[in-house]
Design a protein around this motif. Structure first.
Motif, PDB file in Angstrom:
ATOM      1  N   PRO A 278       0.657  -1.316  -0.122  1.00 27.50           N
ATOM      2  CA  PRO A 278       0.182  -0.078   0.007  1.00 27.50           C
ATOM      3  C   PRO A 278       0.754   1.403  -0.069  1.00 27.50           C
ATOM      4  CG  PRO A 278      -0.767  -1.678   1.550  1.00 27.50           C
ATOM      5  CD  PRO A 278       0.472  -2.208   1.443  1.00 27.50           C
ATOM      6  N   GLN A 279       1.870   1.322   0.603  1.00 28.47           N
ATOM      7  CA  GLN A 279       2.636   2.688   0.911  1.00 28.47           C
ATOM      8  C   GLN A 279       3.342   2.918  -0.638  1.00 28.47           C
ATOM      9  OE1 GLN A 279       2.696  -0.191   3.036  1.00 28.47           O
ATOM     10  NE2 GLN A 279       3.453   0.517   4.820  1.00 28.47           N
TER      11      GLN A 279
ATOM     12  N   ARG B  73      -1.462  -1.165   7.532  1.00 26.10           N
ATOM     13  CA  ARG B  73      -0.487  -0.492   6.189  1.00 26.10           C
ATOM     14  C   ARG B  73      -1.216   0.201   5.351  1.00 26.10           C
ATOM     15  NH1 ARG B  73       2.181  -3.008   9.647  1.00 26.10           N
ATOM     16  NH2 ARG B  73       3.064  -5.261   9.380  1.00 26.10           N
ATOM     17  N   ALA B  74      -2.481   0.199   5.179  1.00 22.73           N
ATOM     18  CA  ALA B  74      -3.521   1.241   4.484  1.00 22.73           C
ATOM     19  C   ALA B  74      -3.105   2.487   5.339  1.00 22.73           C
ATOM     20  CB  ALA B  74      -4.953   0.870   4.461  1.00 22.73           C
ATOM     21  N   GLY B  75      -3.342   2.648   6.568  1.00 25.74           N
ATOM     22  CA  GLY B  75      -2.929   3.840   7.403  1.00 25.74           C
ATOM     23  C   GLY B  75      -1.654   4.427   6.899  1.00 25.74           C
ATOM     24  N   ALA B  76      -0.796   3.729   6.834  1.00 28.67           N
ATOM     25  CA  ALA B  76       0.712   4.182   6.621  1.00 28.67           C
ATOM     26  C   ALA B  76       0.404   4.856   5.059  1.00 28.67           C
ATOM     27  CB  ALA B  76       1.787   3.455   6.637  1.00 28.67           C
TER      28      ALA B  76
ATOM     29  N   TYR C 216      -7.760  -0.293   0.569  1.00 26.32           N
ATOM     30  CA  TYR C 216      -7.368   1.281   0.622  1.00 26.32           C
ATOM     31  C   TYR C 216      -7.547   1.945  -0.629  1.00 26.32           C
ATOM     32  CZ  TYR C 216      -3.317   0.080  -1.797  1.00 26.32           C
ATOM     33  OH  TYR C 216      -2.282  -0.579  -2.501  1.00 26.32           O
ATOM     34  N   ILE C 217      -7.521   1.282  -1.779  1.00 27.88           N
ATOM     35  CA  ILE C 217      -7.686   1.925  -3.068  1.00 27.88           C
ATOM     36  C   ILE C 217      -8.569   2.990  -3.225  1.00 27.88           C
ATOM     37  CG2 ILE C 217      -7.885   1.613  -5.598  1.00 27.88           C
ATOM     38  CD1 ILE C 217      -5.297   0.813  -4.514  1.00 27.88           C
ATOM     39  N   ASN C 218      -9.827   2.914  -2.644  1.00 28.72           N
ATOM     40  CA  ASN C 218     -11.022   3.677  -3.128  1.00 28.72           C
ATOM     41  C   ASN C 218     -10.698   4.976  -2.032  1.00 28.72           C
ATOM     42  OD1 ASN C 218     -12.449   2.435  -4.727  1.00 28.72           O
ATOM     43  ND2 ASN C 218     -13.698   1.453  -2.898  1.00 28.72           N
TER      44      ASN C 218
ATOM     45  N   ALA D 288       0.843   4.070  -3.111  1.00 28.72           N
ATOM     46  CA  ALA D 288       0.582   5.528  -2.569  1.00 28.72           C
ATOM     47  C   ALA D 288       1.649   6.481  -3.182  1.00 28.72           C
ATOM     48  CB  ALA D 288       0.548   5.801  -1.156  1.00 28.72           C
ATOM     49  N   PHE D 289       2.841   6.158  -3.237  1.00 27.86           N
ATOM     50  CA  PHE D 289       4.184   6.712  -3.886  1.00 27.86           C
ATOM     51  C   PHE D 289       3.965   6.959  -5.204  1.00 27.86           C
ATOM     52  CE2 PHE D 289       8.091   5.845  -5.681  1.00 27.86           C
ATOM     53  CZ  PHE D 289       8.718   7.049  -5.520  1.00 27.86           C
ATOM     54  N   LEU D 290       3.187   5.809  -5.993  1.00 22.13           N
ATOM     55  CA  LEU D 290       3.351   5.581  -7.379  1.00 22.13           C
ATOM     56  C   LEU D 290       2.006   6.521  -7.975  1.00 22.13           C
ATOM     57  CD1 LEU D 290       3.744   1.961  -7.777  1.00 22.13           C
ATOM     58  CD2 LEU D 290       5.415   3.646  -8.446  1.00 22.13           C
TER      59      LEU D 290
END
Length: 167
Positions: A51-52, A114-117, A77-79, A55-57
Motif C-alpha cells: 500500500p505504501q 498498512r493502509a493507514g501508513a 484502501y484504493i478507494n 501511494a508513492f506511485l
C-alpha cells in the motif's frame, strides 16, 4: 529491505544503506519513473509494503502496476486514495495506477495498519489538508508516528475529535 530498495531505485529514488539505517531521498527536479511489482512471500517484495508503494506511485507519470500475490483483500484502501484524486483501477489482484499531477487533501480512512501508513504518505504528498480517521490501526503498529514525520519535515498533527452526544 533490499527488495524494497531495489524497487525505489528502479523508480528513480536514491537509497543509501548504513549499518543500522537507510537514507532515502529524491533530488529536486528528479524524473521519477513508473514501475511494476508483485507482492510475494519472502524473499519477494513484502505485501506489507504494497500500500505504501502504491501511494508513492500515484503521482509518477505513466502507468505502474501492483500485483498482490499474498492477500485477497489488500486493495481495500484504493478507494481512499481515489478520494484524493488518484487514478487507480483494480482488476482482481492487480492494481493499475495511472499517475496524476497531484493528490488533493481529503477525508480518508485507515482501513488497516498498512493502509493507514499509505494514507499518511498520500496526505503528505497531497495539496491541502488530509484528515485520516480510524487511526487506531496506525497507532497499533507505529509508535509516535506523527512526531517522526514532523522530524522529517512533514506537517502532521493529531487532533481529538469530540463526538456530539444526543442523550
Amino acid at each position: 529491505m533490499e527488495v524494497i530498495s531495489a524497487k525505489l531505485v528502479e523508480a528513480g529514488v536514491n537509497v543509501e544503506d548504513g549499518l543500522d539505517s537507510v537514507r532515502v531521498w529524491v533530488r529536486e527536479n528528479a524524473k521519477l519513473r513508473r514501475i511494476n511489482f508483485i507482492a510475494l512471500p519472502y524473499p519477494g517484495f513484502p505485501t506489507d509494503m504494497q500500500p505504501q508503494l502504491v501511494a508513492f506511485l500515484t503521482t509518477i507519470p505513466g502507468t505502474s502496476t501492483a500485483r498482490e500475490g499474498v492477500w485477497d483483500n489488500r486493495f481495500r484502501y484504493i478507494n481512499e486514495l481515489k478520494r484524493m484524486g488518484a487514478n487507480i483501477r483494480v482488476e482482481g489482484q492487480l492494481a493499475i495506477i495511472d499517475g496524476v499531477d497531484k493528490l488533493l487533501g481529503s477525508s480518508v480512512k485507515a482501513t488497516d495498519l498498512r493502509a493507514g501508513a499509505a494514507m499518511i504518505i498520500a496526505g503528505l504528498m497531497a495539496d491541502g489538508t488530509t484528515e485520516i480517521t480510524d487511526i487506531y490501526h496506525i497507532d497499533r503498529g507505529y509508535e509516535n508516528f506523527e512526531q517522526k514525520f514532523v522530524r522529517l519535515g512533514g506537517d502532521i498533527r493529531r487532533i481529538q475529535v469530540l463526538e456530539d452526544s444526543f442523550d
